[in-house]
Design an enzyme around this catalytic site. Structure first.
Site, short mmCIF file in Angstrom:
data_model
loop_
_atom_site.label_atom_id
_atom_site.label_comp_id
_atom_site.label_asym_id
_atom_site.label_seq_id
_atom_site.Cartn_x
_atom_site.Cartn_y
_atom_site.Cartn_z
N GLU A 193 44.02 -10.29 1.06
CA GLU A 193 43.49 -10.83 2.32
C GLU A 193 43.93 -12.27 2.49
OE1 GLU A 193 39.25 -10.83 2.85
OE2 GLU A 193 39.01 -8.86 1.94
N GLU B 143 35.12 -8.46 -3.37
CA GLU B 143 34.86 -9.84 -3.79
C GLU B 143 33.57 -9.98 -4.61
OE1 GLU B 143 35.05 -12.03 -0.13
OE2 GLU B 143 37.23 -12.13 -0.18
#
Ligand code: GAL
Length: 674
Positions: A312, A153
């Protein structure tokens, strides 16, 4: 962007982040047994493992990871292998304290969390390249390897660093971008408040100033920070491509603006082999499934319409919001399969086994603290079976009805300070317009303002404050050639440097809208205005009004009160073969529904009025067939008409001309003969 799938996966990906290093090795055996029971096909490994893999500089311990990968392989589970570069070991920081990032106010962050990195730092870059090389050399030929997962991320939790190496790097970026310091002065308008520079060496990052700083500088720093992160990604990616050819490389995005707003994912989408995304429900009282659909549509759009991968999401509650409700029974499957309907070739979670220690021990997982005699586990196993049944969906593409324009540079500009009203929240407008399209049961692609829009009968522009000349010309061409455009207020105002376009507002969109705006007139908190229009349909607005001067456009709704009473509020302009709508106030949900209904009429887009609210119908089409996903988020059973007959994949039932989807359930029909 090549269309790639994880190597060796034949169906949809199902699994999650697997952190075996948090557990004794006996537990690993149970892990793989349970993975088999649930039908797990792929797990993400090693994302945070640098400190274990390189316990001291130049000393490596790959033994445990070898055993993990072998065990997974023996149990038929593919591996998405992380480069652990989001958390360098503490020894690295003690040797290179200047690799810790600095906030705009000069605070240097400490080690002890994650993602504390100055991405301009040369020592960090060298160390990251080294551990990536070592991993690629060791595992390139491992039979479990399906995908490389670089870093984690990018952009959160630190989106930009303001240290001295970043200052130097920023100056080099400015010199490359602008050539001369005079060009920087011109772009940033430094004649204002005496901010003129006479040499690049005088320019710093936009560190804390006593009052508002230069907006052009702030905007460019966001661009620079994004480019800097991308340089780090591509450096690792290139190593992996060289040493591990044939294995696709991804990095997990967080496309939802509320989760990461510092990355220009249009640019990143072009750099990865496979677009992957993380998505978490923000439980702030709004309809979470609408926000999820929006993030999924945006991710697919960043992937150029190709299948992508949900890397995710959560099985139940998260642990980082003020209040973290559990998911309701069935909600996880609705979430996971809504992502699949909107183009994800799988559904992966954070994380496989719930941690007992550390900051995320109260975050749900596939194997919860409650163990396998639990609702979450039973739902996980059921989802595994559903994804297995849906394997042939892989590679098909989601079909969209309309486009919404989206540009991260414009978001950055809209976030700058000193605007006409702090109540105008462009993100709220984007969400509201998306929600209105969702409630009309339209599937949405997002598009860059300069992209070819000719495939879309309807294009919606919820908030595009920064609009380049090229984007303005693009929209004009789109309408002239028959498109229907809907533009919301405070769009088309500034160019790429946050400089107001010449002439009356909205500079870049005047021509296509057939109007000018003489003045903005934001409303006070709690104030509203009434709009009178066709068929006695009265609408209401708040937050914002404008003095609109039609220059060819017809007035459809008129302000009935307030300072702008009697003036146009909503206009429609026939230009060439197409139509452009403009709305100069903040309409509520009902008003947006009415407006978009009329625009859809102009565009010849059929609204599925027969479908109940909160029943999502999305199509994926491709070589393996046409699949109609129906996700019933409502608490009543829903009757859904189908244009054809088919086999319902999850229950095995036949669907002839329609189907009934029970409250809270998901169905996916493979249409016959297509
Ligand atoms: C993600 C992150 C994961 C985990 C998760 C919890 O943003 O990538 O490592 O922290 O959030 O929701």
């Amino acid at each position: 962007m090549p269309e790639t799938a994880p190597e060796g996966l034949t169906g949809l990906a199902f699994g999650g982040d697997y952190n075996p290093e948090q557990w004794p090795e006996e537990v690993w055996q149970e892990d793989v047994r349970l993975m088999r029971e649930a039908g797990v096909t792929m797990v993400s490994v090693g994302i945070f493992s640098w400190a274990l893999l390189e316990p001291s500089p130049g000393t490596y311990d790959f033994g445990w990871l070898d055993r993990v990968l072998d065990l997974l392989h023996d149990n038929g589970v593919r591996v998405d292998l992380g480069t652990p570069t989001v958390v360098p070991p503490v020894w690295f920081y003690r040797a290179h304290p200047e690799a810790l990032p600095v906030a705009a106010d000069g605070t240097r962050y400490e080690f002890g969390s994650r993602g504390a990195i100055c991405h301009s730092n040369a020592d960090y870059r060298a160390a990251a390249a080294n551990i990536t090389t070592k991993l690629a050399e060791r595992y390139a030929d491992h039979p479990a390897l399906a995908l490389w997962h670089v870093h984690n991320e990018y952009g959160v939790p630190v989106s930009a660093c303001y240290c001295d190496s970043c200052a130097a790097h920023f100056r080099r970026w400015l010199a490359r971008t602008y050539g001369t310091v005079e060009a920087v002065n011109e772009a940033w308008g430094t004649a204002f408040w005496g901010q003129r520079y006479t040499g690049f060496e005088q320019i710093n990052p936009p560190r804390t100033t006593p009052t508002v700083g230069n907006p052009g500088q702030a905007l460019d720093y966001r661009r620079f920070a994004d480019v800097t992160l991308r340089e780090n990604f591509t450096a690792e990616r290139d190593i992996l491509h060289r040493l591990s050819p044939g294995i696709p490389v991804t990095t997990n995005f967080m496309t939802a603006l509320s989760q990461c707003d510092s990355i220009d994912y249009w640019a990143w989408g072009r750099e990865v082999d496979l677009v992957s995304n993380d998505h978490y429900l923000i439980t702030d009282g709004r309809r979470t499934h609408v926000n999820l659909a929006m993030a999924a549509d945006l991710t697919r759009s960043v992937a150029g319409g190709a299948p992508w991968l949900l890397l995710e999401h959560s099985t139940s509650g998260v642990n980082w919001q003020p209040r973290n409700p559990a998911k309701a029974p069935g909600q996880m499957a609705r979430n996971s399969l809504a992502h699949v309907a909107r183009g994800s070739d799988g559904a992966m979670f954070f994380q496989w086994r719930q941690s007992r220690r550390g900051a995320e021990k109260f975050h749900s997982s596939m194997v919860p603290h409650a163990g396998t005699d639990s609702r979450v586990w039973r739902e996980v196993v059921e989802l595994g079976a559903h994804l297995d049944a849906l394997g042939a969906v892989r590679g098909t593409r989601t079909v969209a009805d309309a486009a919404v324009l989206w540009d991260w540079h414009s978001w950055w500009a809209q976030g700058l300070q000193w605007r006409p009203s702090e109540d105008h929240d462009p993100r709220e407008r984007a969400d509201a317009f998306y929600e209105a399209l969702y409630d009309h049961h339209l599937t949405v692609d997002f598009a860059h303002p300069e992209a070819d829009l000719s495939a879309y009968p309807l294009v919606v522009v919820p908030a595009l404050y920064l609009t380049t000349e090229a984007a303005g010309a693009n929209l004009r061409r789109y309408v002239e050639r028959g498109g229907t455009l809907v533009v919301s207020y405070f769009s088309g105002i500034v160019d790429e440097h946050d400089a107001v376009h010449d002439g009356p507002y909205p500079g870049a969109l005047r021509d296509v809208l057939g109007l000018t705006v003489e003045e903005f007139s934001p409303l006070l908190a709690g104030e509203g205005v009434r709009l009178t229009g066709p068929d006695e349909a009265e609408l209401t607005g708040d937050v914002w009004t404008e003095f609109v001067v039609p220059r060819g456009a017809e007035t459809v709704w008129t302000y009935a009160d307030g300072l702008t009473a009697g003036r146009p509020a909503v206009t429609r302009y026939r230009l060439g073969e197409g139509t452009a709508w403009y709305v100069s106030t903040r309409l509520d949900a009902r008003g947006l529904g009415v407006l978009l209904g009329r625009a859809a009429d102009d565009a010849g887009v059929a609204l599925r009025t027969e479908l109940p609210r909160d029943v999502e119908v999305v199509r994926r089409e491709g070589e393996s067939g046409t699949y109609v996903f129906v996700i019933n988020h409502s608490s009543s059973d829903a009757k859904v008409p189908l244009d054809g007959n088919g086999a319902e994949v999850l229950t095995g039932d036949r669907a002839a001309g329609g189907l009934v989807v029970p409250a809270g359930a998901v169905r996916a029909v493979r249409l016959d003969g297509r």
